[in-house]
Motif scaffolding. Sequence first.
Motif, PDB file in Angstrom:
ATOM      1  N   GLY A 293       0.880  -1.227   0.114  1.00 32.83           N
ATOM      2  CA  GLY A 293      -0.199  -0.051   0.070  1.00 32.83           C
ATOM      3  C   GLY A 293       1.034   1.177   0.026  1.00 32.83           C
ATOM      4  O   GLY A 293       0.202   2.317  -0.013  1.00 32.83           O
ATOM      5  N   ILE A 294       2.000   1.204   0.253  1.00 30.66           N
ATOM      6  CA  ILE A 294       2.939   2.380   0.114  1.00 30.66           C
ATOM      7  C   ILE A 294       3.252   2.676  -1.269  1.00 30.66           C
ATOM      8  O   ILE A 294       3.847   1.814  -1.973  1.00 30.66           O
ATOM      9  CB  ILE A 294       4.261   2.362   0.935  1.00 30.66           C
ATOM     10  CG1 ILE A 294       3.914   1.814   2.518  1.00 30.66           C
ATOM     11  CG2 ILE A 294       5.008   3.365   1.184  1.00 30.66           C
ATOM     12  CD1 ILE A 294       4.856   1.654   3.610  1.00 30.66           C
ATOM     13  N   GLY A 295       3.387   3.750  -1.459  1.00 27.28           N
ATOM     14  CA  GLY A 295       3.644   4.492  -2.861  1.00 27.28           C
ATOM     15  C   GLY A 295       3.022   3.932  -4.007  1.00 27.28           C
ATOM     16  O   GLY A 295       3.199   3.905  -4.963  1.00 27.28           O
ATOM     17  N   LYS A 296       1.758   3.736  -3.637  1.00 28.52           N
ATOM     18  CA  LYS A 296       0.364   3.218  -4.525  1.00 28.52           C
ATOM     19  C   LYS A 296       0.277   3.870  -5.879  1.00 28.52           C
ATOM     20  O   LYS A 296       0.185   5.087  -5.677  1.00 28.52           O
ATOM     21  CB  LYS A 296      -0.642   2.863  -3.840  1.00 28.52           C
ATOM     22  CG  LYS A 296      -1.517   1.972  -4.604  1.00 28.52           C
ATOM     23  CD  LYS A 296      -2.910   1.761  -3.824  1.00 28.52           C
ATOM     24  CE  LYS A 296      -3.879   0.902  -4.654  1.00 28.52           C
ATOM     25  NZ  LYS A 296      -5.302   0.713  -3.961  1.00 28.52           N
ATOM     26  N   GLY A 297       0.310   3.256  -7.010  1.00 31.89           N
ATOM     27  CA  GLY A 297       0.335   4.114  -8.348  1.00 31.89           C
ATOM     28  C   GLY A 297       0.384   3.328  -9.466  1.00 31.89           C
ATOM     29  O   GLY A 297       0.674   2.090  -9.045  1.00 31.89           O
ATOM     30  N   THR A 298       0.461   3.738 -10.524  1.00 32.24           N
ATOM     31  CA  THR A 298       0.626   2.976 -11.823  1.00 32.24           C
ATOM     32  C   THR A 298       2.307   3.183 -11.867  1.00 32.24           C
ATOM     33  O   THR A 298       2.813   4.163 -12.168  1.00 32.24           O
ATOM     34  CB  THR A 298       0.004   3.751 -12.992  1.00 32.24           C
ATOM     35  OG1 THR A 298      -1.377   3.573 -12.789  1.00 32.24           O
ATOM     36  CG2 THR A 298       0.442   2.755 -14.078  1.00 32.24           C
ATOM     37  N   ALA A 299       2.966   1.909 -12.153  1.00 33.26           N
ATOM     38  CA  ALA A 299       4.388   1.914 -12.455  1.00 33.26           C
ATOM     39  C   ALA A 299       4.573   1.662 -13.909  1.00 33.26           C
ATOM     40  O   ALA A 299       3.917   0.576 -14.388  1.00 33.26           O
ATOM     41  CB  ALA A 299       4.796   0.968 -11.369  1.00 33.26           C
ATOM     42  N   ARG A 300       5.449   1.825 -14.286  1.00 33.19           N
ATOM     43  CA  ARG A 300       6.083   1.512 -15.576  1.00 33.19           C
ATOM     44  C   ARG A 300       7.469   1.594 -15.584  1.00 33.19           C
ATOM     45  O   ARG A 300       8.161   2.698 -15.179  1.00 33.19           O
ATOM     46  CB  ARG A 300       5.368   2.088 -16.686  1.00 33.19           C
ATOM     47  CG  ARG A 300       5.335   3.390 -16.544  1.00 33.19           C
ATOM     48  CD  ARG A 300       5.157   4.160 -18.014  1.00 33.19           C
ATOM     49  NE  ARG A 300       6.589   4.434 -18.600  1.00 33.19           N
ATOM     50  CZ  ARG A 300       6.865   4.949 -19.726  1.00 33.19           C
ATOM     51  NH1 ARG A 300       5.629   5.462 -20.386  1.00 33.19           N
ATOM     52  NH2 ARG A 300       7.969   5.203 -20.140  1.00 33.19           N
ATOM     53  N   GLY A 301       8.304   0.785 -16.511  1.00 29.45           N
ATOM     54  CA  GLY A 301       9.690   1.154 -16.745  1.00 29.45           C
ATOM     55  C   GLY A 301       9.615   2.158 -17.955  1.00 29.45           C
ATOM     56  O   GLY A 301       8.887   2.640 -18.454  1.00 29.45           O
ATOM     57  N   GLY A 302      10.988   2.605 -17.910  1.00 34.15           N
ATOM     58  CA  GLY A 302      11.304   3.716 -18.940  1.00 34.15           C
ATOM     59  C   GLY A 302      11.065   3.441 -20.298  1.00 34.15           C
ATOM     60  O   GLY A 302      10.683   4.277 -21.035  1.00 34.15           O
ATOM     61  N   VAL A 303      11.361   2.029 -20.759  1.00 34.67           N
ATOM     62  CA  VAL A 303      10.927   1.745 -22.140  1.00 34.67           C
ATOM     63  C   VAL A 303      10.103   0.325 -22.105  1.00 34.67           C
ATOM     64  O   VAL A 303      10.468  -0.589 -22.330  1.00 34.67           O
ATOM     65  CB  VAL A 303      12.304   1.374 -22.846  1.00 34.67           C
ATOM     66  CG1 VAL A 303      11.865   1.338 -24.331  1.00 34.67           C
ATOM     67  CG2 VAL A 303      13.224   2.679 -22.662  1.00 34.67           C
ATOM     68  N   PRO A 304       8.740   0.538 -21.855  1.00 33.73           N
ATOM     69  CA  PRO A 304       7.923  -0.745 -21.614  1.00 33.73           C
ATOM     70  C   PRO A 304       7.634  -1.688 -22.809  1.00 33.73           C
ATOM     71  O   PRO A 304       7.545  -2.654 -22.408  1.00 33.73           O
ATOM     72  CB  PRO A 304       6.587  -0.074 -21.448  1.00 33.73           C
ATOM     73  CG  PRO A 304       6.839   1.430 -20.913  1.00 33.73           C
ATOM     74  CD  PRO A 304       7.840   1.749 -21.788  1.00 33.73           C
ATOM     75  N   SER A 305       8.233  -1.300 -23.786  1.00 30.07           N
ATOM     76  CA  SER A 305       8.102  -1.936 -25.159  1.00 30.07           C
ATOM     77  C   SER A 305       9.482  -2.775 -25.203  1.00 30.07           C
ATOM     78  O   SER A 305       9.635  -3.645 -26.206  1.00 30.07           O
ATOM     79  CB  SER A 305       8.264  -1.210 -26.440  1.00 30.07           C
ATOM     80  OG  SER A 305       9.201  -0.168 -26.580  1.00 30.07           O
TER      81      SER A 305
END
Length: 594
Positions: free
Chosen positions: A76-88
């Motif tokens: 629950g800490i830092g909750k949000g949408t995560a993604r890498g720098g180059v998702p492809s």
Amino acid sequence: MGFLRNARNIETKKRQYGEQYHCWHLGYRKVVGAKYFNLGSSDGTDNPSPVDDDGHGTHTSSTAAGVHVKDASLYGIGKGTARGGVPSARIAMYKVCWTDGCSDMDLLAAFDDAIADGVDLISVSIGGTSRELFEDPISIGAFHAMKKGILTSCSAGNDGPYTSTVENVAPWIMTVAATGIDRQFVTGVNLGNGKKISGIAINTFSPKKKMYPLTSGTLAANISGDSYGNASSCDSWTLSKDKVKGKIVYCLGSSGQDYTIKKLDGAGTIMALDQDTDIAYLTLIPGTYSFPKDSKMIEQYINSTKNPQAVIQKTTTVNISAPFVASFSSRGPQSINLNILKPDIAAPGLDILAGYSKLATISGDPTDKRYNVFNIISGTSMACPHAVAAAAYVKSFHPDWSPAAVKSALMTTATPMKIKEVDAELGSGSGQIDPTKAVHPGLVYDIPMTSYIRFLCKEGYNSTTIGLLVGGKRKFDCTKFKPALGTDGLNYPTMHTQLKSASSSISATFYRTVTNVGYGVSEYKSKVTSPRGLSVTVVPETLKFIRLHEKMSFKVMVKGGLMGNGTQVLSALLEWSDSKHFVRSHIVIYRPLP
């Protein structure tokens, strides 16, 4: 980390601690290959496979190339949408580190395989004491990668805030410092007298009671006195289990006392920092680190009542001003090539939420019962994959650019630190990465392999030492190369020199050549911002290009008197602009202490 290009779809190869094969946060078929190298010594306790039983490799690789994941968090800490720098991107892992370290042999073998596999970029979140360029396996591997058009990104080290600690300093490496983002993790404490303090930590535990008994290491001391150590600091074996069990314990200092209190069945711990910090460490039990301004108040409260109480809250987030160089990020100047500024660039590396291996506990402690697919970690190891992802983004638009051109684009378009320390660019290099601006840098400072050879000759390397670095059968005779010009002898995006002594005056000349990658016909005018006592002259002051990819040269002369009043760093800025592009080169003069 390397990138295998397929139109705009880029694949990544990462050399780090390895990768768990099936990590849903990385995405379906994200990990396209994994190898391990243990050609060097091993104590026999490691799992001889590429699987990530540490978590570090999963964290860094998902930072670089993880797919979008909604509601990512650490309990629950830092909750949000995560993604890498180059998702492809796709990833292949090269595991080279084991319980007893990362051997030169394994590092070089992994570089060889990554290069043979045809990657576009390599990311190395590994460091160590700086060595001569021909003795350092990362320097050697990165040089061989550069020869094949592959840029290597490396972490700058975690020995800050002290100067002269930067690692991975070869000029063909992109050396990455760590910065903080605009989010800080805070862990509050409510005292029984109604007062509240805001500590810094990552505490995943929610309190089960409104209040817990509170004591201190001093009051919980083992009165038998049979053990060595300081009870007030909650050193091992100095406390009585009967006096700790079920209580929150206040401990002086910050040396992992949560482990000791957990062994004694304590309910939690408040660890008093000796000085302010920006790092939120994960606690093994409910815990937080109190800042010096609050520590005395806690101690006074404990000693003012017969029944002190407190409760430690679960971690929350607050917004802060950013970017700034993380306290732990290693600073320059470097000690190998005195006229090359390192680190090169900075990227987020403080309190980074990213994927994690479920084969390791989130604290790394075997007694910990917490396993999660995400974790929050700090280090230049976390900054490095941010920067290599930015490089991959630039290379996807410019697949024909050399490693030096990609690195130049990132450096000359970087954002200066919003919060600037006294060591300035010694901590952040050119500044915080800005990938979108780097796609259109206007001008780039390119460096072919022959220029690196000329630089090495100027630095005093000979045929033997150059041969150790370059490899192959060819012999390099420095007398047959055109001498490198100027103070640094290299077409580097930044300009730097270290004075020979504290009493030396400033006199440096830098020769540079830029390549037009903006518009065909364009005119760039120079602008210098310089502190008092530092004169910077640019010749010519205007560069007029008539076609794309045209090269033009200029000279920068830097002069000044003695740097007095304890000043160690003077920073100037050269900016070339055609009104659409702003190409920035930092000029940094360092004076050693007497």
